[in-house]
Design an enzyme around this catalytic site. Structure first.
Site, PDB file in Angstrom:
ATOM      1  N   ASN A  86       0.799  -1.203   0.005  1.00  0.00           N
ATOM      2  CA  ASN A  86      -0.182   0.074  -0.175  1.00  0.00           C
ATOM      3  C   ASN A  86       1.030   1.067   0.021  1.00  0.00           C
ATOM      4  O   ASN A  86       1.257   1.522   1.140  1.00  0.00           O
ATOM      5  CB  ASN A  86      -0.691   0.097   1.292  1.00  0.00           C
ATOM      6  CG  ASN A  86      -1.814   1.084   1.314  1.00  0.00           C
ATOM      7  OD1 ASN A  86      -1.822   1.965   0.361  1.00  0.00           O
ATOM      8  ND2 ASN A  86      -2.536   1.216   2.681  1.00  0.00           N
ATOM      9  N   LYS A 145       0.086   4.174  -0.361  1.00  0.00           N
ATOM     10  CA  LYS A 145      -0.441   5.382   0.041  1.00  0.00           C
ATOM     11  C   LYS A 145      -0.288   6.629  -0.663  1.00  0.00           C
ATOM     12  O   LYS A 145      -0.343   6.611  -1.969  1.00  0.00           O
ATOM     13  CB  LYS A 145      -0.064   5.504   1.602  1.00  0.00           C
ATOM     14  CG  LYS A 145      -0.433   4.212   2.445  1.00  0.00           C
ATOM     15  CD  LYS A 145      -0.221   4.535   3.831  1.00  0.00           C
ATOM     16  CE  LYS A 145      -0.356   3.129   4.656  1.00  0.00           C
ATOM     17  NZ  LYS A 145      -0.459   3.298   6.009  1.00  0.00           N
ATOM     18  N   HIS A 153      -9.763   1.202   4.337  1.00  0.00           N
ATOM     19  CA  HIS A 153      -8.576   1.431   4.986  1.00  0.00           C
ATOM     20  C   HIS A 153      -8.845   2.479   6.264  1.00  0.00           C
ATOM     21  O   HIS A 153      -9.524   3.407   6.258  1.00  0.00           O
ATOM     22  CB  HIS A 153      -7.340   2.082   4.234  1.00  0.00           C
ATOM     23  CG  HIS A 153      -6.112   1.937   4.768  1.00  0.00           C
ATOM     24  ND1 HIS A 153      -5.701   2.774   5.751  1.00  0.00           N
ATOM     25  CD2 HIS A 153      -5.080   1.076   4.761  1.00  0.00           C
ATOM     26  CE1 HIS A 153      -4.597   2.337   6.319  1.00  0.00           C
ATOM     27  NE2 HIS A 153      -4.073   1.377   5.670  1.00  0.00           N
ATOM     28  N   GLU A 178      -7.255   4.740   7.650  1.00  0.00           N
ATOM     29  CA  GLU A 178      -6.853   6.275   7.236  1.00  0.00           C
ATOM     30  C   GLU A 178      -8.052   6.883   6.336  1.00  0.00           C
ATOM     31  O   GLU A 178      -8.278   8.079   6.472  1.00  0.00           O
ATOM     32  CB  GLU A 178      -5.490   6.361   6.398  1.00  0.00           C
ATOM     33  CG  GLU A 178      -4.322   6.038   7.139  1.00  0.00           C
ATOM     34  CD  GLU A 178      -3.311   5.316   6.491  1.00  0.00           C
ATOM     35  OE1 GLU A 178      -2.998   5.358   5.512  1.00  0.00           O
ATOM     36  OE2 GLU A 178      -2.018   4.920   7.370  1.00  0.00           O
ATOM     37  N   GLU A 198      -6.048  -4.933  10.445  1.00  0.00           N
ATOM     38  CA  GLU A 198      -4.910  -3.953  10.589  1.00  0.00           C
ATOM     39  C   GLU A 198      -5.286  -3.296  12.018  1.00  0.00           C
ATOM     40  O   GLU A 198      -6.060  -2.157  11.928  1.00  0.00           O
ATOM     41  CB  GLU A 198      -4.821  -2.868   9.483  1.00  0.00           C
ATOM     42  CG  GLU A 198      -4.641  -3.446   8.150  1.00  0.00           C
ATOM     43  CD  GLU A 198      -4.136  -2.455   7.082  1.00  0.00           C
ATOM     44  OE1 GLU A 198      -2.787  -2.551   6.558  1.00  0.00           O
ATOM     45  OE2 GLU A 198      -4.664  -1.470   6.885  1.00  0.00           O
ATOM     46  N   GLY A 215       2.031   2.074  10.970  1.00  0.00           N
ATOM     47  CA  GLY A 215       2.973   3.190  10.741  1.00  0.00           C
ATOM     48  C   GLY A 215       3.586   3.550  12.131  1.00  0.00           C
ATOM     49  O   GLY A 215       4.200   4.648  12.068  1.00  0.00           O
ATOM     50  N   SER A 220       2.855  -2.082  10.507  1.00  0.00           N
ATOM     51  CA  SER A 220       4.194  -2.279  10.939  1.00  0.00           C
ATOM     52  C   SER A 220       4.860  -3.575  10.503  1.00  0.00           C
ATOM     53  O   SER A 220       5.866  -4.102  11.207  1.00  0.00           O
ATOM     54  CB  SER A 220       4.587  -1.920  12.237  1.00  0.00           C
ATOM     55  OG  SER A 220       4.281  -0.543  12.531  1.00  0.00           O
TER      56      SER A 220
HETATM   57  P1  PGA Z   1       2.322   0.320   8.080  1.00  0.00           P
HETATM   58  O1  PGA Z   1       1.042   0.436   7.124  1.00  0.00           O
HETATM   59  O2  PGA Z   1       3.023  -1.084   7.294  1.00  0.00           O
HETATM   60  O3  PGA Z   1       3.215   1.358   7.471  1.00  0.00           O
HETATM   61  O4  PGA Z   1       2.083   0.095   9.157  1.00  0.00           O
HETATM   62  C1  PGA Z   1       0.151  -0.771   6.842  1.00  0.00           C
HETATM   63  C2  PGA Z   1      -1.202  -0.136   6.169  1.00  0.00           C
HETATM   64  O5  PGA Z   1      -1.579   0.906   6.585  1.00  0.00           O
HETATM   65  O6  PGA Z   1      -1.648  -0.965   5.392  1.00  0.00           O
END
Ligand code: PGA
Length: 256
Positions: A6, A8, A94, A96, A169, A175, A213
């Site tokens: 992803n 983003k 997601h 976010e 997630e 993140g 992460s």
């Molecule tokens: P990350 O993000 O690996 O940076 O924690 C995962 C995601 O949001 O899909």
């Protein structure tokens, strides 16, 4: 196993081009074809990514879709548009987007509908906040997110299950460098699997990815868990080395 990147809202055009061709090499070099790599690029880079995808080992999808096919929705993109330029997958729900754009479970369900009608595979993201986990509500929160979204696509069940992947997630792990404990990941993935088959009528459990992460250093432990079918990777998908390490971990576990 599926390892999904992803990206983003990251990378400039030339970086995306370089990284896409690195991903193509990673996909080509792997000897086990049952590890599938997905890229969710910023929509602007659709062509760049589509050029490197063979749809066998490497496919791509949109990070988000509008719920309508076409119309007066300035700045939006529909699932069918994605499909028309080569996407095979669609990321939906997601955290976010839930946070930044106030996407509700019912809106997310309508996005599943749009993606399904466009003929795309769907990756539905779910996950609890830290306070919800600490209150002991994690499983309830996650299973309700799935149930509410699927409530919008009842008429497409059970067929839709064939193309539905769940990504668990935990919001507090995205993140942050903080990964859920393997035992908690196992428990949640099993709970999702059981809920989908026992309460939601899935003919068989969906594939379930872990996200939050994931790095080369923790991937193998996660992939070795039952009910973990791969990962959705944010930060570590922006560097070729980090991502290829995660794919290598999947291959190692696959070979077992
Ligand atoms: P990350 O993000 O690996 O940076 O924690 C995962 C995601 O949001 O899909």
């Amino acid at each position: 196993m599926i390892i999904a990147a992803n990206w983003k809202m990251n990378l400039l055009g030339h970086d995306a081009r370089d990284l896409a061709s690195e991903f193509q090499k990673i996909a080509k070099n792997q000897s086990v074809s049952d590890v599938k790599i997905l890229i969710f690029p910023p929509a602007l880079y659709a062509d760049i990514v589509n050029d490197v995808c063979d749809d066998e080992r490497l496919s791509w999808g949109g990070q988000n879709t509008h719920i309508a096919r076409f119309g007066a929705h300035t700045g939006d993109i529909s699932a069918e548009m994605y499909r028309s330029v080569g996407a095979r997958y669609q990321l939906v729900g997601h955290s976010e987007r839930r946070a930044d754009h106030k996407e509700s479970d019912s809106y997310i369900g309508a996005q599943l509908r749009a993606a399904h009608e466009a003929g795309l595979h769907m990756v539905l993201c779910v996950g609890e906040q830290l306070d919800q986990r600490e209150a002991g509500d994690a499983e309830k929160v996650v299973t309700e997110q799935i149930a509410r979204a699927l409530d919008e696509v009842k008429e497409y069940l059970p067929d839709l299950w064939d193309n539905l992947i769940i990504a668990y997630e935990p919001v507090w792990a995205i993140g942050t460098g903080r990964v859920a404990e393997p035992q908690d990941v196992f428990q949640m993935h099993k709970a999702i699997a059981d809920y989908c088959t026992h309460s939601l009528g899935a003919p068989q459990r969906p594939q379930i990815l872990y996200g939050g992460s994931v790095k080369a250093s923790n991937a193998q432990t996660l992939f070795a868990l039952d009910y973990v079918d791969g990962a959705l990777v944010g930060g570590a998908s922006l560097q070729q080395d980090a991502f290829s390490g995660i794919v290598a971990a999947a291959i190692a576990v696959q070979k077992g």
